[in-house]
Design a protein around this motif. Structure first.
Motif, PDB file in Angstrom:
ATOM      1  N   ILE A 134       0.845  -1.198   0.000  1.00  0.00           N
ATOM      2  CA  ILE A 134       0.000   0.000   0.000  1.00  0.00           C
ATOM      3  C   ILE A 134       0.878   1.244   0.000  1.00  0.00           C
ATOM      4  CG2 ILE A 134      -0.264   0.019   2.517  1.00  0.00           C
ATOM      5  CD1 ILE A 134      -3.213   0.958   1.928  1.00  0.00           C
ATOM      6  N   GLU A 135       0.540   2.170  -0.862  1.00  0.00           N
ATOM      7  CA  GLU A 135       1.293   3.420  -1.012  1.00  0.00           C
ATOM      8  C   GLU A 135       0.385   4.593  -0.684  1.00  0.00           C
ATOM      9  OE1 GLU A 135       3.401   6.036  -4.612  1.00  0.00           O
ATOM     10  OE2 GLU A 135       2.633   4.023  -4.989  1.00  0.00           O
ATOM     11  N   ASN A 136       0.953   5.595  -0.002  1.00  0.00           N
ATOM     12  CA  ASN A 136       0.191   6.790   0.376  1.00  0.00           C
ATOM     13  C   ASN A 136      -1.085   6.433   1.145  1.00  0.00           C
ATOM     14  OD1 ASN A 136       1.960   8.731  -0.794  1.00  0.00           O
ATOM     15  ND2 ASN A 136       1.117   8.286  -2.812  1.00  0.00           N
ATOM     16  N   CYS A 137      -0.936   5.616   2.133  1.00  0.00           N
ATOM     17  CA  CYS A 137      -2.082   5.115   2.892  1.00  0.00           C
ATOM     18  C   CYS A 137      -2.936   6.247   3.452  1.00  0.00           C
ATOM     19  CB  CYS A 137      -1.577   4.237   4.042  1.00  0.00           C
ATOM     20  SG  CYS A 137      -2.879   3.550   5.063  1.00  0.00           S
ATOM     21  N   GLU A 187      -5.691  10.753  -0.677  1.00  0.00           N
ATOM     22  CA  GLU A 187      -6.509  10.692  -1.884  1.00  0.00           C
ATOM     23  C   GLU A 187      -5.839   9.880  -2.977  1.00  0.00           C
ATOM     24  OE1 GLU A 187      -7.609  14.557  -3.186  1.00  0.00           O
ATOM     25  OE2 GLU A 187      -8.934  14.959  -1.470  1.00  0.00           O
ATOM     26  N   ASP A 188      -4.505   9.871  -3.013  1.00  0.00           N
ATOM     27  CA  ASP A 188      -3.785   9.132  -4.053  1.00  0.00           C
ATOM     28  C   ASP A 188      -3.321   7.761  -3.565  1.00  0.00           C
ATOM     29  OD1 ASP A 188      -1.979  10.178  -2.263  1.00  0.00           O
ATOM     30  OD2 ASP A 188      -0.540  10.856  -3.763  1.00  0.00           O
ATOM     31  N   GLU A 189      -3.991   7.230  -2.548  1.00  0.00           N
ATOM     32  CA  GLU A 189      -3.658   5.891  -2.060  1.00  0.00           C
ATOM     33  C   GLU A 189      -3.855   4.859  -3.163  1.00  0.00           C
ATOM     34  OE1 GLU A 189      -5.374   4.383   1.725  1.00  0.00           O
ATOM     35  OE2 GLU A 189      -6.146   2.750   0.467  1.00  0.00           O
ATOM     36  N   ARG A 190      -2.965   3.891  -3.192  1.00  0.00           N
ATOM     37  CA  ARG A 190      -3.149   2.761  -4.092  1.00  0.00           C
ATOM     38  C   ARG A 190      -2.562   1.514  -3.439  1.00  0.00           C
ATOM     39  NH1 ARG A 190       1.291   2.892  -9.004  1.00  0.00           N
ATOM     40  NH2 ARG A 190       3.125   3.452  -7.767  1.00  0.00           N
ATOM     41  N   SER A 191      -3.127   0.365  -3.786  1.00  0.00           N
ATOM     42  CA  SER A 191      -2.644  -0.889  -3.211  1.00  0.00           C
ATOM     43  C   SER A 191      -2.632  -1.959  -4.280  1.00  0.00           C
ATOM     44  CB  SER A 191      -3.519  -1.318  -2.026  1.00  0.00           C
ATOM     45  OG  SER A 191      -4.843  -1.583  -2.459  1.00  0.00           O
ATOM     46  N   ILE A 192      -1.740  -2.924  -4.119  1.00  0.00           N
ATOM     47  CA  ILE A 192      -1.667  -4.053  -5.036  1.00  0.00           C
ATOM     48  C   ILE A 192      -1.464  -5.317  -4.216  1.00  0.00           C
ATOM     49  CG2 ILE A 192      -0.804  -2.781  -7.037  1.00  0.00           C
ATOM     50  CD1 ILE A 192       2.002  -3.744  -6.338  1.00  0.00           C
ATOM     51  N   ALA A 193      -2.030  -6.428  -4.707  1.00  0.00           N
ATOM     52  CA  ALA A 193      -1.840  -7.730  -4.089  1.00  0.00           C
ATOM     53  C   ALA A 193      -0.963  -8.571  -5.007  1.00  0.00           C
ATOM     54  CB  ALA A 193      -3.190  -8.407  -3.871  1.00  0.00           C
ATOM     55  N   LEU A 194       0.001  -9.253  -4.444  1.00  0.00           N
ATOM     56  CA  LEU A 194       0.914 -10.075  -5.216  1.00  0.00           C
ATOM     57  C   LEU A 194       1.462 -11.189  -4.337  1.00  0.00           C
ATOM     58  CD1 LEU A 194       4.233  -8.047  -5.705  1.00  0.00           C
ATOM     59  CD2 LEU A 194       2.371  -7.218  -4.324  1.00  0.00           C
ATOM     60  N   SER A 195       2.348 -11.982  -4.875  1.00  0.00           N
ATOM     61  CA  SER A 195       2.949 -13.074  -4.126  1.00  0.00           C
ATOM     62  C   SER A 195       4.354 -12.699  -3.693  1.00  0.00           C
ATOM     63  CB  SER A 195       3.006 -14.336  -4.989  1.00  0.00           C
ATOM     64  OG  SER A 195       3.938 -14.145  -6.055  1.00  0.00           O
ATOM     65  N   LEU A 196       4.892 -13.486  -2.782  1.00  0.00           N
ATOM     66  CA  LEU A 196       6.270 -13.251  -2.344  1.00  0.00           C
ATOM     67  C   LEU A 196       7.237 -13.357  -3.518  1.00  0.00           C
ATOM     68  CD1 LEU A 196       7.895 -12.716   0.292  1.00  0.00           C
ATOM     69  CD2 LEU A 196       8.305 -15.182   0.397  1.00  0.00           C
ATOM     70  N   GLN A 197       6.992 -14.304  -4.408  1.00  0.00           N
ATOM     71  CA  GLN A 197       7.839 -14.453  -5.591  1.00  0.00           C
ATOM     72  C   GLN A 197       7.794 -13.194  -6.446  1.00  0.00           C
ATOM     73  OE1 GLN A 197       9.926 -17.030  -6.613  1.00  0.00           O
ATOM     74  NE2 GLN A 197      10.492 -15.581  -8.218  1.00  0.00           N
ATOM     75  N   GLY A 208       5.236   8.015  -2.929  1.00  0.00           N
ATOM     76  CA  GLY A 208       5.000   8.289  -1.519  1.00  0.00           C
ATOM     77  C   GLY A 208       5.431   7.113  -0.670  1.00  0.00           C
ATOM     78  N   PRO A 209       5.166   7.179   0.629  1.00  0.00           N
ATOM     79  CA  PRO A 209       5.579   6.113   1.530  1.00  0.00           C
ATOM     80  C   PRO A 209       4.898   4.786   1.195  1.00  0.00           C
ATOM     81  CG  PRO A 209       4.083   7.635   2.630  1.00  0.00           C
ATOM     82  CD  PRO A 209       4.449   8.256   1.334  1.00  0.00           C
ATOM     83  N   VAL A 210       5.679   3.708   1.285  1.00  0.00           N
ATOM     84  CA  VAL A 210       5.201   2.373   0.922  1.00  0.00           C
ATOM     85  C   VAL A 210       5.262   1.462   2.138  1.00  0.00           C
ATOM     86  CG1 VAL A 210       5.672   0.322  -0.475  1.00  0.00           C
ATOM     87  CG2 VAL A 210       5.881   2.602  -1.487  1.00  0.00           C
ATOM     88  N   LEU A 211       4.188   0.710   2.347  1.00  0.00           N
ATOM     89  CA  LEU A 211       4.130  -0.278   3.410  1.00  0.00           C
ATOM     90  C   LEU A 211       3.855  -1.630   2.766  1.00  0.00           C
ATOM     91  CD1 LEU A 211       3.833  -0.206   6.744  1.00  0.00           C
ATOM     92  CD2 LEU A 211       1.519  -0.932   6.165  1.00  0.00           C
ATOM     93  N   VAL A 212       4.574  -2.661   3.221  1.00  0.00           N
ATOM     94  CA  VAL A 212       4.425  -3.997   2.639  1.00  0.00           C
ATOM     95  C   VAL A 212       3.994  -4.973   3.727  1.00  0.00           C
ATOM     96  CG1 VAL A 212       5.580  -5.858   1.390  1.00  0.00           C
ATOM     97  CG2 VAL A 212       6.183  -3.474   0.917  1.00  0.00           C
ATOM     98  N   MET A 213       2.872  -5.658   3.495  1.00  0.00           N
ATOM     99  CA  MET A 213       2.324  -6.601   4.465  1.00  0.00           C
ATOM    100  C   MET A 213       2.389  -8.008   3.875  1.00  0.00           C
ATOM    101  SD  MET A 213      -0.935  -4.368   5.868  1.00  0.00           S
ATOM    102  CE  MET A 213      -1.773  -4.216   4.283  1.00  0.00           C
ATOM    103  N   MET A 214       2.990  -8.943   4.615  1.00  0.00           N
ATOM    104  CA  MET A 214       3.240 -10.290   4.110  1.00  0.00           C
ATOM    105  C   MET A 214       2.732 -11.331   5.099  1.00  0.00           C
ATOM    106  SD  MET A 214       7.194  -9.542   2.916  1.00  0.00           S
ATOM    107  CE  MET A 214       7.508  -8.407   4.274  1.00  0.00           C
ATOM    108  N   GLY A 215       2.118 -12.395   4.593  1.00  0.00           N
ATOM    109  CA  GLY A 215       1.662 -13.468   5.459  1.00  0.00           C
ATOM    110  C   GLY A 215       0.332 -14.031   5.018  1.00  0.00           C
ATOM    111  N   GLU A 216      -0.026 -15.195   5.562  1.00  0.00           N
ATOM    112  CA  GLU A 216      -1.276 -15.855   5.188  1.00  0.00           C
ATOM    113  C   GLU A 216      -2.506 -15.007   5.511  1.00  0.00           C
ATOM    114  OE1 GLU A 216      -2.026 -18.473   3.452  1.00  0.00           O
ATOM    115  OE2 GLU A 216       0.084 -18.930   3.063  1.00  0.00           O
ATOM    116  N   ALA A 217      -2.386 -14.103   6.492  1.00  0.00           N
ATOM    117  CA  ALA A 217      -3.511 -13.224   6.827  1.00  0.00           C
ATOM    118  C   ALA A 217      -3.854 -12.297   5.665  1.00  0.00           C
ATOM    119  CB  ALA A 217      -3.191 -12.407   8.072  1.00  0.00           C
ATOM    120  N   MET A 218      -2.926 -12.132   4.721  1.00  0.00           N
ATOM    121  CA  MET A 218      -3.159 -11.261   3.583  1.00  0.00           C
ATOM    122  C   MET A 218      -3.837 -11.975   2.422  1.00  0.00           C
ATOM    123  SD  MET A 218      -2.163  -8.265   4.423  1.00  0.00           S
ATOM    124  CE  MET A 218      -2.723  -8.639   6.106  1.00  0.00           C
ATOM    125  N   ARG A 219      -4.091 -13.286   2.571  1.00  0.00           N
ATOM    126  CA  ARG A 219      -4.749 -14.002   1.481  1.00  0.00           C
ATOM    127  C   ARG A 219      -6.190 -13.506   1.329  1.00  0.00           C
ATOM    128  NH1 ARG A 219      -2.765 -18.005  -1.224  1.00  0.00           N
ATOM    129  NH2 ARG A 219      -1.178 -18.509   0.344  1.00  0.00           N
TER     130      ARG A 219
END
Length: 242
Positions: free
Chosen positions: A195-198, A201-211, A222-233
């Protein structure tokens, strides 16, 4: 006889949106004589302290920023001149906010201070993408971490041992983290949400795999936060309600 110093308030501005600051934080901003604010503090947030002298002490990766020692000196100087001094920090002051250095500086001069917590980006991001950080039977522990270090220090390459991993100041560092996790036999299809710019107004998020994360992320503004784990499925019924 007047006191030699005013009082300093370290206030968490939250993830970005002006209405996510606490009521106490907003009230103190409205009373401030001077506000020293970070680069991630939005113009809308600064409208809450229109009466105050405003000093930018922004710190952003890859951009010029005030040295922490200079910020400490400015805090002390402002406390000697103003009655109500606010140090306004993005997120929460006590998490990756270099509060320790600033508190040490204030304490060394005997300056009175108070800390007002803010919503840290991890919690705002989880709410925004509607993905709980903990899930019964799946994730019972959360680690908030960063690979960023002080100038001259080697990068911290440790991977926290938790069910849900949240990397602050992600960007290229998150790609390297993903590569290390794959080398440590984490599943290649482990879910990741970026998630970027959490909360802005210009917030955006993408879902992807660890690979996919190991191959890099698109350039960010802007600032980027990365969340990883099965809870993100993704949950089965989430798409229908989004």
């Amino acid at each position: 006889m007047t006191a030699p110093f005013g009082k300093v308030y370290l206030i968490g501005a939250g993830p970005g949106a002006a209405d996510l600051i606490t009521v106490r934080g907003a009230r103190l901003l409205a009373q401030a004589d001077v506000v020293l604010y970070d680069a991630l503090v939005t113009p809308e947030m600064l409208e809450l302290c229109s009466q105050a002298v405003k000093i930018s002490v922004g710190k952003r990766s890859g951009q010029r920023s005030a040295a922490q020692e200079h910020i400490n000196e400015q805090l002390v100087a402002c406390a000697s001149k103003y009655a109500v001094v606010v140090r306004l920090k993005g997120g929460d002051p006590m998490l990756f906010g270099r509060a320790d250095e600033e508190l040490n500086a204030l304490e060394s001069f005997g300056i009175s201070y108070e800390i007002v917590p803010g919503i840290t980006t991890a919690l705002a991001a989880a709410a925004s993408v509607k993905q709980p950080l903990t899930k019964r039977g799946i994730a019972r522990s959360v680690a908030l971490f960063t690979s960023s270090t002080a100038p001259g220090e080697a990068a911290d390459t440790r991977i926290p041992e938790c069910d849900t991993l949240i990397q602050y100041m992600g960007g290229r560092e998150a790609m390297l983290t993903a590569q290390r996790m794959l080398a440590a036999n984490f599943a290649a299809d482990l879910p990741v949400v970026v998630i970027e710019n959490c909360s802005r107004e210009d917030e955006r998020s993408i879902a992807l795999s660890l690979q996919e994360l190991s191959l890099g992320l698109p350039a960010s503004t802007g600032p980027v936060l990365v969340m990883m784990g099965e809870a993100m499925r993704p949950r089965a019924h989430k798409a229908a309600l989004t």
